[in-house]
Design a protein around this motif. Structure first.
Motif, PDB file in Angstrom:
ATOM      1  N   ILE A 246     -22.242  -1.962 -34.927  1.00  0.00           N
ATOM      2  CA  ILE A 246     -21.497  -2.795 -35.869  1.00  0.00           C
ATOM      3  C   ILE A 246     -20.547  -3.696 -35.083  1.00  0.00           C
ATOM      4  CG2 ILE A 246     -19.829  -2.801 -37.758  1.00  0.00           C
ATOM      5  CD1 ILE A 246     -21.102  -0.198 -38.728  1.00  0.00           C
ATOM      6  N   LYS A 247     -20.715  -4.964 -35.263  1.00  0.00           N
ATOM      7  CA  LYS A 247     -19.910  -5.960 -34.546  1.00  0.00           C
ATOM      8  C   LYS A 247     -18.506  -6.038 -35.128  1.00  0.00           C
ATOM      9  CE  LYS A 247     -23.497  -7.313 -32.161  1.00  0.00           C
ATOM     10  NZ  LYS A 247     -23.961  -6.208 -31.414  1.00  0.00           N
ATOM     11  N   ALA A 248     -17.550  -6.307 -34.265  1.00  0.00           N
ATOM     12  CA  ALA A 248     -16.146  -6.415 -34.683  1.00  0.00           C
ATOM     13  C   ALA A 248     -15.958  -7.504 -35.733  1.00  0.00           C
ATOM     14  CB  ALA A 248     -15.265  -6.682 -33.476  1.00  0.00           C
ATOM     15  N   ARG A 249     -16.758  -8.549 -35.683  1.00  0.00           N
ATOM     16  CA  ARG A 249     -16.640  -9.642 -36.644  1.00  0.00           C
ATOM     17  C   ARG A 249     -16.852  -9.151 -38.073  1.00  0.00           C
ATOM     18  NH1 ARG A 249     -20.243 -12.159 -39.243  1.00  0.00           N
ATOM     19  NH2 ARG A 249     -21.945 -11.524 -37.910  1.00  0.00           N
ATOM     20  N   VAL A 250     -17.835  -8.280 -38.272  1.00  0.00           N
ATOM     21  CA  VAL A 250     -18.116  -7.735 -39.612  1.00  0.00           C
ATOM     22  C   VAL A 250     -16.903  -6.952 -40.109  1.00  0.00           C
ATOM     23  CG1 VAL A 250     -19.595  -6.164 -40.931  1.00  0.00           C
ATOM     24  CG2 VAL A 250     -20.600  -7.646 -39.181  1.00  0.00           C
ATOM     25  N   VAL A 251     -16.356  -6.123 -39.249  1.00  0.00           N
ATOM     26  CA  VAL A 251     -15.188  -5.318 -39.609  1.00  0.00           C
ATOM     27  C   VAL A 251     -13.997  -6.223 -39.909  1.00  0.00           C
ATOM     28  CG1 VAL A 251     -13.563  -3.558 -38.808  1.00  0.00           C
ATOM     29  CG2 VAL A 251     -16.009  -3.330 -38.298  1.00  0.00           C
ATOM     30  N   ASN A 252     -13.752  -7.204 -39.039  1.00  0.00           N
ATOM     31  CA  ASN A 252     -12.609  -8.103 -39.234  1.00  0.00           C
ATOM     32  C   ASN A 252     -12.740  -8.924 -40.513  1.00  0.00           C
ATOM     33  OD1 ASN A 252     -11.307  -7.196 -36.935  1.00  0.00           O
ATOM     34  ND2 ASN A 252     -12.300  -8.703 -35.631  1.00  0.00           N
ATOM     35  N   ASP A 253     -13.957  -9.355 -40.844  1.00  0.00           N
ATOM     36  CA  ASP A 253     -14.173 -10.081 -42.097  1.00  0.00           C
ATOM     37  C   ASP A 253     -13.821  -9.199 -43.298  1.00  0.00           C
ATOM     38  OD1 ASP A 253     -14.989 -12.311 -40.704  1.00  0.00           O
ATOM     39  OD2 ASP A 253     -17.127 -12.057 -41.158  1.00  0.00           O
ATOM     40  N   LEU A 254     -14.249  -7.950 -43.254  1.00  0.00           N
ATOM     41  CA  LEU A 254     -13.930  -7.032 -44.353  1.00  0.00           C
ATOM     42  C   LEU A 254     -12.435  -6.745 -44.421  1.00  0.00           C
ATOM     43  CD1 LEU A 254     -16.919  -4.523 -44.331  1.00  0.00           C
ATOM     44  CD2 LEU A 254     -16.246  -6.047 -46.191  1.00  0.00           C
ATOM     45  N   VAL A 255     -11.798  -6.600 -43.277  1.00  0.00           N
ATOM     46  CA  VAL A 255     -10.348  -6.382 -43.253  1.00  0.00           C
ATOM     47  C   VAL A 255      -9.653  -7.531 -43.982  1.00  0.00           C
ATOM     48  CG1 VAL A 255      -8.301  -6.362 -41.759  1.00  0.00           C
ATOM     49  CG2 VAL A 255     -10.249  -4.895 -41.224  1.00  0.00           C
ATOM     50  N   GLN A 256     -10.082  -8.756 -43.724  1.00  0.00           N
ATOM     51  CA  GLN A 256      -9.466  -9.918 -44.384  1.00  0.00           C
ATOM     52  C   GLN A 256      -9.644  -9.861 -45.900  1.00  0.00           C
ATOM     53  OE1 GLN A 256      -7.348 -11.950 -42.848  1.00  0.00           O
ATOM     54  NE2 GLN A 256      -7.785 -10.571 -41.139  1.00  0.00           N
TER      55      GLN A 256
ATOM     56  N   GLU B 247     -14.502  -7.221 -56.799  1.00  0.00           N
ATOM     57  CA  GLU B 247     -14.839  -8.256 -55.820  1.00  0.00           C
ATOM     58  C   GLU B 247     -14.887  -7.668 -54.408  1.00  0.00           C
ATOM     59  OE1 GLU B 247     -13.082 -12.396 -57.595  1.00  0.00           O
ATOM     60  OE2 GLU B 247     -11.627 -10.806 -57.137  1.00  0.00           O
ATOM     61  N   ILE B 248     -13.960  -6.784 -54.104  1.00  0.00           N
ATOM     62  CA  ILE B 248     -13.962  -6.157 -52.782  1.00  0.00           C
ATOM     63  C   ILE B 248     -15.175  -5.251 -52.627  1.00  0.00           C
ATOM     64  CG2 ILE B 248     -12.729  -4.523 -51.304  1.00  0.00           C
ATOM     65  CD1 ILE B 248     -10.236  -5.945 -51.910  1.00  0.00           C
ATOM     66  N   THR B 249     -15.522  -4.530 -53.699  1.00  0.00           N
ATOM     67  CA  THR B 249     -16.721  -3.689 -53.660  1.00  0.00           C
ATOM     68  C   THR B 249     -17.948  -4.556 -53.406  1.00  0.00           C
ATOM     69  OG1 THR B 249     -15.711  -2.065 -55.138  1.00  0.00           O
ATOM     70  CG2 THR B 249     -18.108  -1.998 -54.939  1.00  0.00           C
ATOM     71  N   GLN B 250     -18.007  -5.742 -53.984  1.00  0.00           N
ATOM     72  CA  GLN B 250     -19.129  -6.654 -53.754  1.00  0.00           C
ATOM     73  C   GLN B 250     -19.185  -7.105 -52.292  1.00  0.00           C
ATOM     74  OE1 GLN B 250     -18.533  -9.759 -56.658  1.00  0.00           O
ATOM     75  NE2 GLN B 250     -19.270  -8.478 -58.342  1.00  0.00           N
ATOM     76  N   HIS B 251     -18.015  -7.364 -51.693  1.00  0.00           N
ATOM     77  CA  HIS B 251     -17.987  -7.738 -50.268  1.00  0.00           C
ATOM     78  C   HIS B 251     -18.469  -6.567 -49.404  1.00  0.00           C
ATOM     79  CE1 HIS B 251     -16.230 -11.719 -50.532  1.00  0.00           C
ATOM     80  NE2 HIS B 251     -15.304 -11.246 -51.373  1.00  0.00           N
ATOM     81  N   MET B 252     -18.031  -5.355 -49.748  1.00  0.00           N
ATOM     82  CA  MET B 252     -18.471  -4.159 -49.018  1.00  0.00           C
ATOM     83  C   MET B 252     -19.984  -4.010 -49.150  1.00  0.00           C
ATOM     84  SD  MET B 252     -17.907  -1.285 -47.285  1.00  0.00           S
ATOM     85  CE  MET B 252     -16.311  -0.542 -47.462  1.00  0.00           C
ATOM     86  N   SER B 253     -20.477  -4.172 -50.359  1.00  0.00           N
ATOM     87  CA  SER B 253     -21.911  -4.051 -50.608  1.00  0.00           C
ATOM     88  C   SER B 253     -22.697  -5.079 -49.805  1.00  0.00           C
ATOM     89  CB  SER B 253     -22.183  -4.226 -52.106  1.00  0.00           C
ATOM     90  OG  SER B 253     -23.554  -4.105 -52.378  1.00  0.00           O
ATOM     91  N   ALA B 254     -22.228  -6.314 -49.788  1.00  0.00           N
ATOM     92  CA  ALA B 254     -22.919  -7.370 -49.031  1.00  0.00           C
ATOM     93  C   ALA B 254     -22.930  -7.045 -47.541  1.00  0.00           C
ATOM     94  CB  ALA B 254     -22.248  -8.719 -49.286  1.00  0.00           C
ATOM     95  N   ALA B 255     -21.820  -6.533 -47.022  1.00  0.00           N
ATOM     96  CA  ALA B 255     -21.755  -6.178 -45.596  1.00  0.00           C
ATOM     97  C   ALA B 255     -22.715  -5.036 -45.282  1.00  0.00           C
ATOM     98  CB  ALA B 255     -20.327  -5.792 -45.211  1.00  0.00           C
ATOM     99  N   VAL B 256     -22.720  -4.015 -46.130  1.00  0.00           N
ATOM    100  CA  VAL B 256     -23.617  -2.867 -45.910  1.00  0.00           C
ATOM    101  C   VAL B 256     -25.068  -3.310 -45.976  1.00  0.00           C
ATOM    102  CG1 VAL B 256     -24.417  -0.681 -46.893  1.00  0.00           C
ATOM    103  CG2 VAL B 256     -21.966  -1.115 -46.666  1.00  0.00           C
ATOM    104  N   GLU B 257     -25.412  -4.106 -46.982  1.00  0.00           N
ATOM    105  CA  GLU B 257     -26.796  -4.566 -47.125  1.00  0.00           C
ATOM    106  C   GLU B 257     -27.218  -5.436 -45.946  1.00  0.00           C
ATOM    107  OE1 GLU B 257     -27.072  -6.325 -51.012  1.00  0.00           O
ATOM    108  OE2 GLU B 257     -26.576  -4.415 -51.984  1.00  0.00           O
ATOM    109  N   GLY B 258     -26.309  -6.285 -45.465  1.00  0.00           N
ATOM    110  CA  GLY B 258     -26.619  -7.120 -44.303  1.00  0.00           C
ATOM    111  C   GLY B 258     -26.868  -6.287 -43.058  1.00  0.00           C
ATOM    112  N   LEU B 259     -26.040  -5.289 -42.855  1.00  0.00           N
ATOM    113  CA  LEU B 259     -26.227  -4.400 -41.700  1.00  0.00           C
ATOM    114  C   LEU B 259     -27.486  -3.555 -41.848  1.00  0.00           C
ATOM    115  CD1 LEU B 259     -22.518  -3.267 -41.261  1.00  0.00           C
ATOM    116  CD2 LEU B 259     -23.841  -4.654 -39.632  1.00  0.00           C
ATOM    117  N   ALA B 260     -27.774  -3.130 -43.073  1.00  0.00           N
ATOM    118  CA  ALA B 260     -28.941  -2.272 -43.318  1.00  0.00           C
ATOM    119  C   ALA B 260     -30.244  -2.997 -43.003  1.00  0.00           C
ATOM    120  CB  ALA B 260     -28.942  -1.763 -44.751  1.00  0.00           C
ATOM    121  N   ARG B 261     -30.264  -4.310 -43.177  1.00  0.00           N
ATOM    122  CA  ARG B 261     -31.479  -5.072 -42.869  1.00  0.00           C
ATOM    123  C   ARG B 261     -31.839  -4.985 -41.393  1.00  0.00           C
ATOM    124  NH1 ARG B 261     -29.672  -8.195 -47.198  1.00  0.00           N
ATOM    125  NH2 ARG B 261     -28.380  -9.705 -46.100  1.00  0.00           N
ATOM    126  N   ALA B 262     -30.857  -4.709 -40.549  1.00  0.00           N
ATOM    127  CA  ALA B 262     -31.105  -4.630 -39.111  1.00  0.00           C
ATOM    128  C   ALA B 262     -31.501  -3.221 -38.655  1.00  0.00           C
ATOM    129  CB  ALA B 262     -29.850  -5.074 -38.350  1.00  0.00           C
TER     130      ALA B 262
END
Length: 137
Positions: free
Chosen positions: A46-56, A67-82
């Protein structure tokens, strides 16, 4: 339901503590160990950029919990594709959500309560049936 402290889940009914149906605790321990091992592998990817984006997003008090749950979901789904296709998608998403929670809390400890609540909501909404199947199998 699984509890983070390893205790059985219960609730109050008519003022008395009632435990949820029995769960084979050894099975839960085995599952937890497997998830922790997978989490250690994902942690490095997991890249620091993903974490920092979520922190923001978590720091933005104008965003609702949904809305935050949607951001979390999008991050998880994006990472899961890899993730390699030989792993169950739900398992990967569960572990990724937990690892992201840990990384966000380590980056900004003051967000622990908000990120934990968001992760619980995300898991409850998206992965509840998977967890039930995993524990009862």
């Amino acid at each position: 339901e699984l509890q983070t402290d390893g205790n059985r889940s219960g609730h109050l009914q008519n003022g008395e503590l009632v435990f949820d149906p029995e769960v084979n605790e050894e099975v839960v321990r085995i599952i937890a160990a497997q998830l922790a091992e997978i989490g250690d592998q994902f942690d490095k990817e997991i890249k620091a950029r993903v974490v920092n984006d979520l922190v923001q997003h978590f720091l933005n008090e104008n965003l609702s919990g949904e809305e935050i749950t949607q951001h979390m979901s999008a991050a998880v789904e994006g990472l899961a594709r890899a993730i390699p296709s030989d792993m169950e998608q739900e398992k990967a998403m569960l572990v990724l959500a937990m690892v992201l929670t840990k990384k966000i809390a380590n980056t900004m400890p003051s967000l622990l309560q908000r990120v934990f609540s968001t992760t619980v909501n995300y898991i409850s909404q998206q992965l509840h049936n998977y967890i039930v199947r995993m524990v009862s199998a």
